[in-house]
Motif scaffolding. Structure first.
Motif, mmCIF file in Angstrom:
data_model
loop_
_atom_site.group_PDB
_atom_site.id
_atom_site.type_symbol
_atom_site.label_atom_id
_atom_site.label_comp_id
_atom_site.label_asym_id
_atom_site.label_seq_id
_atom_site.Cartn_x
_atom_site.Cartn_y
_atom_site.Cartn_z
ATOM 1 N N ALA A 523 0.851 -1.184 0.000
ATOM 2 C CA ALA A 523 0.000 0.000 0.000
ATOM 3 C C ALA A 523 0.886 1.233 0.000
ATOM 4 O O ALA A 523 1.936 1.267 0.649
ATOM 5 N N LEU A 524 0.451 2.253 -0.727
ATOM 6 C CA LEU A 524 1.216 3.500 -0.820
ATOM 7 C C LEU A 524 0.285 4.631 -1.212
ATOM 8 O O LEU A 524 -0.926 4.436 -1.326
ATOM 9 N N ALA A 525 0.850 5.831 -1.390
ATOM 10 C CA ALA A 525 0.092 7.005 -1.843
ATOM 11 C C ALA A 525 -1.136 7.241 -0.971
ATOM 12 O O ALA A 525 -2.253 7.389 -1.454
ATOM 13 N N HIS A 526 -0.940 7.283 0.339
ATOM 14 C CA HIS A 526 -2.026 7.438 1.297
ATOM 15 C C HIS A 526 -2.474 8.897 1.368
ATOM 16 O O HIS A 526 -1.666 9.810 1.399
ATOM 17 N N ARG A 527 -3.778 9.087 1.397
ATOM 18 C CA ARG A 527 -4.396 10.415 1.438
ATOM 19 C C ARG A 527 -5.628 10.334 2.328
ATOM 20 O O ARG A 527 -6.128 9.246 2.618
ATOM 21 N N GLY A 528 -6.167 11.484 2.746
ATOM 22 C CA GLY A 528 -7.339 11.412 3.594
ATOM 23 C C GLY A 528 -8.099 12.715 3.714
ATOM 24 O O GLY A 528 -7.678 13.777 3.236
ATOM 25 N N VAL A 529 -9.239 12.620 4.395
ATOM 26 C CA VAL A 529 -10.103 13.760 4.721
ATOM 27 C C VAL A 529 -10.548 13.592 6.164
ATOM 28 O O VAL A 529 -10.950 12.491 6.572
ATOM 29 N N LEU A 530 -10.485 14.661 6.951
ATOM 30 C CA LEU A 530 -10.953 14.663 8.343
ATOM 31 C C LEU A 530 -11.970 15.768 8.491
ATOM 32 O O LEU A 530 -11.708 16.931 8.167
ATOM 33 N N ARG A 531 -13.165 15.384 9.017
ATOM 34 C CA ARG A 531 -14.245 16.355 9.140
ATOM 35 C C ARG A 531 -15.143 15.940 10.294
ATOM 36 O O ARG A 531 -15.885 14.958 10.195
ATOM 37 N N GLY A 532 -15.030 16.650 11.409
ATOM 38 C CA GLY A 532 -15.838 16.300 12.571
ATOM 39 C C GLY A 532 -15.502 14.907 13.064
ATOM 40 O O GLY A 532 -14.350 14.569 13.311
ATOM 41 N N GLY A 533 -16.519 14.077 13.206
ATOM 42 C CA GLY A 533 -16.305 12.709 13.668
ATOM 43 C C GLY A 533 -16.011 11.717 12.567
ATOM 44 O O GLY A 533 -15.927 10.516 12.829
ATOM 45 N N ASP A 534 -15.843 12.218 11.335
ATOM 46 C CA ASP A 534 -15.602 11.334 10.194
ATOM 47 C C ASP A 534 -14.174 11.487 9.694
ATOM 48 O O ASP A 534 -13.700 12.601 9.426
ATOM 49 N N GLU A 589 -0.806 8.911 -7.925
ATOM 50 C CA GLU A 589 -1.018 10.226 -7.324
ATOM 51 C C GLU A 589 -2.501 10.535 -7.084
ATOM 52 O O GLU A 589 -3.059 11.494 -7.636
ATOM 53 N N PRO A 590 -3.181 9.744 -6.232
ATOM 54 C CA PRO A 590 -4.583 10.050 -5.930
ATOM 55 C C PRO A 590 -4.714 11.319 -5.101
ATOM 56 O O PRO A 590 -3.812 11.675 -4.336
ATOM 57 N N ARG A 591 -5.834 12.000 -5.248
ATOM 58 C CA ARG A 591 -6.140 13.207 -4.466
ATOM 59 C C ARG A 591 -7.569 13.083 -3.955
ATOM 60 O O ARG A 591 -8.508 12.996 -4.751
ATOM 61 N N ILE A 592 -7.757 13.070 -2.650
ATOM 62 C CA ILE A 592 -9.098 13.039 -2.082
ATOM 63 C C ILE A 592 -9.263 14.278 -1.204
ATOM 64 O O ILE A 592 -8.362 14.624 -0.438
ATOM 65 N N PHE A 593 -10.390 14.962 -1.351
ATOM 66 C CA PHE A 593 -10.561 16.219 -0.617
ATOM 67 C C PHE A 593 -12.039 16.509 -0.411
ATOM 68 O O PHE A 593 -12.894 16.120 -1.215
ATOM 69 N N GLY A 594 -12.327 17.194 0.688
ATOM 70 C CA GLY A 594 -13.681 17.622 0.996
ATOM 71 C C GLY A 594 -13.870 19.089 0.651
ATOM 72 O O GLY A 594 -13.020 19.725 0.024
ATOM 73 N N VAL A 624 -20.209 16.301 0.316
ATOM 74 C CA VAL A 624 -19.472 16.193 -0.943
ATOM 75 C C VAL A 624 -18.000 15.887 -0.674
ATOM 76 O O VAL A 624 -17.332 16.599 0.080
ATOM 77 N N ILE A 625 -17.500 14.838 -1.306
ATOM 78 C CA ILE A 625 -16.086 14.476 -1.264
ATOM 79 C C ILE A 625 -15.652 14.121 -2.676
ATOM 80 O O ILE A 625 -16.331 13.361 -3.377
ATOM 81 N N TYR A 626 -14.533 14.686 -3.090
ATOM 82 C CA TYR A 626 -14.000 14.444 -4.423
ATOM 83 C C TYR A 626 -12.818 13.473 -4.368
ATOM 84 O O TYR A 626 -12.087 13.409 -3.374
ATOM 85 N N LEU A 627 -12.635 12.753 -5.458
ATOM 86 C CA LEU A 627 -11.471 11.906 -5.642
ATOM 87 C C LEU A 627 -10.985 12.069 -7.079
ATOM 88 O O LEU A 627 -11.750 11.888 -8.024
ATOM 89 N N ALA A 628 -9.712 12.457 -7.222
ATOM 90 C CA ALA A 628 -9.085 12.542 -8.546
ATOM 91 C C ALA A 628 -7.831 11.685 -8.519
ATOM 92 O O ALA A 628 -7.215 11.487 -7.472
ATOM 93 N N SER A 683 -2.194 15.869 -10.614
ATOM 94 C CA SER A 683 -3.264 16.859 -10.535
ATOM 95 C C SER A 683 -3.331 17.494 -9.150
ATOM 96 O O SER A 683 -2.922 16.904 -8.145
ATOM 97 N N GLN A 684 -3.857 18.706 -9.118
ATOM 98 C CA GLN A 684 -4.173 19.424 -7.877
ATOM 99 C C GLN A 684 -5.551 20.040 -8.088
ATOM 100 O O GLN A 684 -5.757 20.764 -9.066
ATOM 101 N N VAL A 685 -6.495 19.768 -7.185
ATOM 102 C CA VAL A 685 -7.882 20.171 -7.401
ATOM 103 C C VAL A 685 -8.437 20.790 -6.128
ATOM 104 O O VAL A 685 -8.138 20.334 -5.017
ATOM 105 N N VAL A 686 -9.273 21.832 -6.282
ATOM 106 C CA VAL A 686 -9.978 22.454 -5.156
ATOM 107 C C VAL A 686 -11.442 22.594 -5.540
ATOM 108 O O VAL A 686 -11.823 22.459 -6.706
ATOM 109 N N THR A 687 -12.268 22.895 -4.553
ATOM 110 C CA THR A 687 -13.698 23.063 -4.800
ATOM 111 C C THR A 687 -14.226 24.233 -3.974
ATOM 112 O O THR A 687 -13.579 24.691 -3.024
ATOM 113 N N ARG A 688 -15.379 24.736 -4.350
ATOM 114 C CA ARG A 688 -16.012 25.781 -3.547
ATOM 115 C C ARG A 688 -16.816 25.126 -2.424
ATOM 116 O O ARG A 688 -17.026 23.903 -2.424
ATOM 117 N N PRO A 689 -17.304 25.889 -1.447
ATOM 118 C CA PRO A 689 -17.924 25.283 -0.259
ATOM 119 C C PRO A 689 -19.114 24.363 -0.512
ATOM 120 O O PRO A 689 -19.270 23.356 0.181
#
Length: 729
Positions: A523-534, A589-594, A624-628, A683-689
């Motif tokens: 396993a490699l290229a670890h990424r994550g999202v932290l939001r409240g209790g999730d 190079e995965p990217r996961i973001f909220g 909403v959570i994105y994955l690229a 890739s590098q990606v962002v989103t609006r609220p």
């Protein structure tokens, strides 16, 4: 040349996920594990029905060397893209990683603020909407050192151009900090006013035609108005040691208009080392270090409360050595002296720092006024143990540790194994809730050295940020630089979230597995999202490295969620999110973001339907959570040039990552596996609220056009997109 399948580019519901042939068989199997097939049979790609729609990409950079773009979205919606590029007629430098001579690069910034009410509307989906490029680094036409950088190919001292490595940028409110490392290091004494004589050094790479390449130094620039204007570049180190792996973080209070910023990087006193050929890449990235390599730290206060007092807008404290790997020793790590000064003479070994351990690849963050720094570090065992520890610091941002005990950092990995590539996610105590997750720290761990199989291991800071808050717990004596003490620590093992990913059950969740329970998987290229209790942590995973190399398996991106509520928490089972069945293709190079926080002015309560909300798109949709991700040819590790990059894909979830939309190809480029000269990567990606709109950049290379021999034309490519059907929280 761009290959676009049967000619369709954008459908009413988005772009096809299959650009040509069977690019990404997410819905249907393509077959083709190994075999000798050299030609991909042309097929008509199906129209993929997806709620994701991508606008036509275009090159945002102006020249032919656009490199490693980064994108930020300011709180007012301004998009800011920083990237490297080489102006026309730039002088050549030698790229140690790519092993080619190429034009020297500078760092450029472009901005655009979408405004649909403008006449004409400003969408940022055409190049004309973007600002002119601003050169931030201003160094590619300068030189601070002469070396024999052409080695045996052209002996003799020559000026080396002020090339940059890559931009790194972070945003806190309207404050943006841009950092980079450069071969231009004109000031040899940062504690004395004015520019003093350079003290920059250089290293000879025997494996690279005996070229002598200058050390790099760290730089920064700042903006306090969302990227509209930038400060002059500020030199942070002298080049007496070789700097790399720069990053920044910080926080800004939009009510008080006060903030704090921190910056970190590493410096190797004997120069960046080449790789050992055991892992991906060929070194000179900062992972392979000499003893005495330390992490350096700088901090700044921000005060925008009184516009008439610009002197206190950004006050930078002098950089300090955060770690303790140099302990007053000098000398060389070998019998040959590869270190040179600007006159072409060997540097006296009595002035070259050395030590037993070396720190590498630091990551930095800030929660409130607490600075977080985590990094990997060789064990300092004098050859008895070639692995690394992961170490962790949490301290008041303006007062980094000054004592030896504080500088050691807490060993949070299994001290008997090899740990590297640490990352972390943070949130405030308010967002975490009572006893909740304030930090998740995760890294690769296994018994093998570089390139060997490993798992992804996690600790969570519950109700706080200090080592004492870590779950599973770490030994109270974890901050030690003594090797014998460190390997005897009694910390509980971290949670193993990748072991046996496809075969786990609720009763057998694998969290307590040793990293060698299944020693064939990786396993490699670890990424994550932290939001409240999730907490979501994902990673690229293959069941068997041998099968991977034989094209009987590949890397897909797997995702696992930890949920904390009412004082207790649990992990769900891992899920394969990308599901690429064509074994010739792996995720890269995965990217996961909220989504970002709601705008304090446009959506003060965070509720789209509230009467005080003036723009519902500025209200955070936490569903909403994105994955690229990029894609890459899956080839044997013994192929010298490695697998070719292919295309970039994106998907999104509107139900908190319980399910994801059918992916679409984000880039036009599909890569050489599909008879396309152009490829896309990083890739590098962002989103609006509200999550309804996303904005991304990536590297794109065209193998059919060379800037100089052996160097393809590259651009910083940009495209936005949207989710056509989305439900507010």
């Amino acid at each position: 040349m761009r290959v676009q399948g049967n000619g369709f580019w954008k459908t009413p519901l988005g772009r096809s996920a299959l650009g040509m042939g069977c690019v990404l068989p997410l819905l249907t199997a393509c077959g083709g594990g190994g075999g000798d097939a050299a030609v991909v049979p042309p097929v008509v790609p199906p129209v993929i029905v997806s709620p994701l729609e991508v606008n036509t990409p275009f090159a945002l950079s102006d020249f032919d060397s656009g490199d490693k773009p980064k994108i930020q979205r300011a709180g007012d919606g301004t998009l800011v893209v920083a990237y490297g590029d080489a102006p026309d007629n730039a002088r050549l430098v030698y790229d140690v990683k790519a092993q080619v001579e190429r034009p020297a690069r500078d760092i450029y910034v472009k901005t655009c603020k979408p405004d649909l009410a403008a006449v004409p509307a400003k969408t940022c989906d055409v190049l004309a909407d973007w600002s002119l490029a601003k050169n931030i680094s201003l160094s590619s036409d300068k030189s601070s050192i002469n070396t024999e950088w052409k080695g045996i190919l052209a002996p003799g001292l020559q000026a080396y151009a002020g090339d940059i490595d890559k931009p790194n940028i972070k945003t806190s409110g309207p404050v943006m900090v841009l950092t980079w490392v450069s071969k231009y290091c004109p000031d040899g004494d940062l504690t004395t006013a004015g520019v003093q004589a350079p003290v920059q050094r250089a290293i000879r790479y025997l494996e690279r035609d005996s070229r002598i390449i200058p050390f790099s130094c760290a730089w920064m620039a700042r903006s306090t108005n969302s990227g509209a204007a930038w400060s002059a570049p500020v030199q942070l180190s002298t080049g007496e040691r070789d700097a790399i792996q720069d990053a920044s973080s910080g926080g800004f209070n939009t009510d008080t208009k006060l903030g704090q910023i921190n910056i970190s990087w590493q410096e190797d006193p004997q120069g960046l080392q080449l790789g050992d050929g055991d892992g991906p890449g060929d070194g000179a990235s900062g992972a392979n270090v000499n003893g005495g390599t330390d992490v350096w730290y700088a901090s700044a206060t921000v005060d925008l409360s009184v516009p008439a007092t610009p002197a206190d807008d950004f006050v930078l404290a002098p950089a300090v050595r955060l770690t303790d790997n140099w302990q007053g020793l000098y000398g060389l790590s070998g019998s040959v002296n590869p270190i040179f000064d600007g006159l072409g003479a060997n540097v006296d070994p009595g002035s070259i720092e050395k030590g037993q351990a070396g720190a590498a690849r630091p990551n930095i963050g800030m929660v409130g006024s607490t600075a977080i720094v985590a990094y990997e570090e060789t064990k300092g065992s004098e050859g008895l143990d070639e692995g690394k520890f992961v170490r962790y610091h949490a301290f008041p941002f303006a007062t980094p540790p000054a004592t030896a005990a504080g500088k050691a950092g807490c060993v949070i990995s299994n001290p008997l194994k090899n740990a590297r590539r640490v990352r972390f996610l943070t949130q405030s105590a308010l967002d975490a809730g009572p006893g909740g997750i304030q930090i998740a720290v995760f890294w690769k761990e296994g018994i093998y050295d570089k390139g060997g199989p490993s798992d992804i291991v996690v600790r969570r800071g519950m109700g706080g940020l200090q080592p004492a808050n870590m779950v599973p717990s770490v030994d109270a004596a974890c901050a030690t630089s003594d090797y014998t003490t460190a390997i005897g620590l009694s910390s509980l093992p971290g949670e193993n979230i990748s072991s046996r990913a496809p075969s786990l059950t609720v009763a057998d969740n694998g969290l307590t597995d040793g990293t060698e329970v299944n020693f064939t998987e990786n396993a490699l290229a670890h990424r994550g999202v932290l939001r409240g209790g999730d907490l979501w942590i994902g990673y690229s995973y293959t069941t068997d490295l041998v099968k991977l190399w034989a094209q009987l398996d590949n890397y897909n991106f797997w995702l696992r969620k930890y949920t904390f509520a009412a004082g207790t928490g649990s992990w769900d089972l891992p899920r394969n999110v990308t599901n690429i069945t064509d074994k010739r293709i792996s995720v890269r190079e995965p990217r996961i973001f909220g989504t970002p926080k709601s705008s304090a002015t446009a959506c003060p309560t965070g509720l789209p339907g509230d009467p005080t909300t003036t723009d519902a798109t500025q209200c955070q949709n936490t569903n909403v959570i994105y994955l690229a991700w990029g894609t890459q040819e899956n080839v044997s590790p013994f192929v010298p040039e490695g697998g070719a990059d292919l295309g970039i894909y994106i998907t999104a979830s509107t139900d908190g990552a319980q399910s994801f939309a059918t992916p679409v190809r984000y880039s036009v480029a599909a890569g050489p596996l599909f008879q396309d000269d152009e490829s896309a990567y990083e890739s590098q990606v962002v989103t609006r609220p509200d999550g309804g709109k996303f904005y991304g950049v990536w590297n794109q290379a065209d193998a059919s056009v060379e800037v100089v021999p052996g160097v393809p034309r590259t651009v910083a490519e940009y495209a936005s997109g949207s989710i056509t059907s989305i439900v507010s929280p």
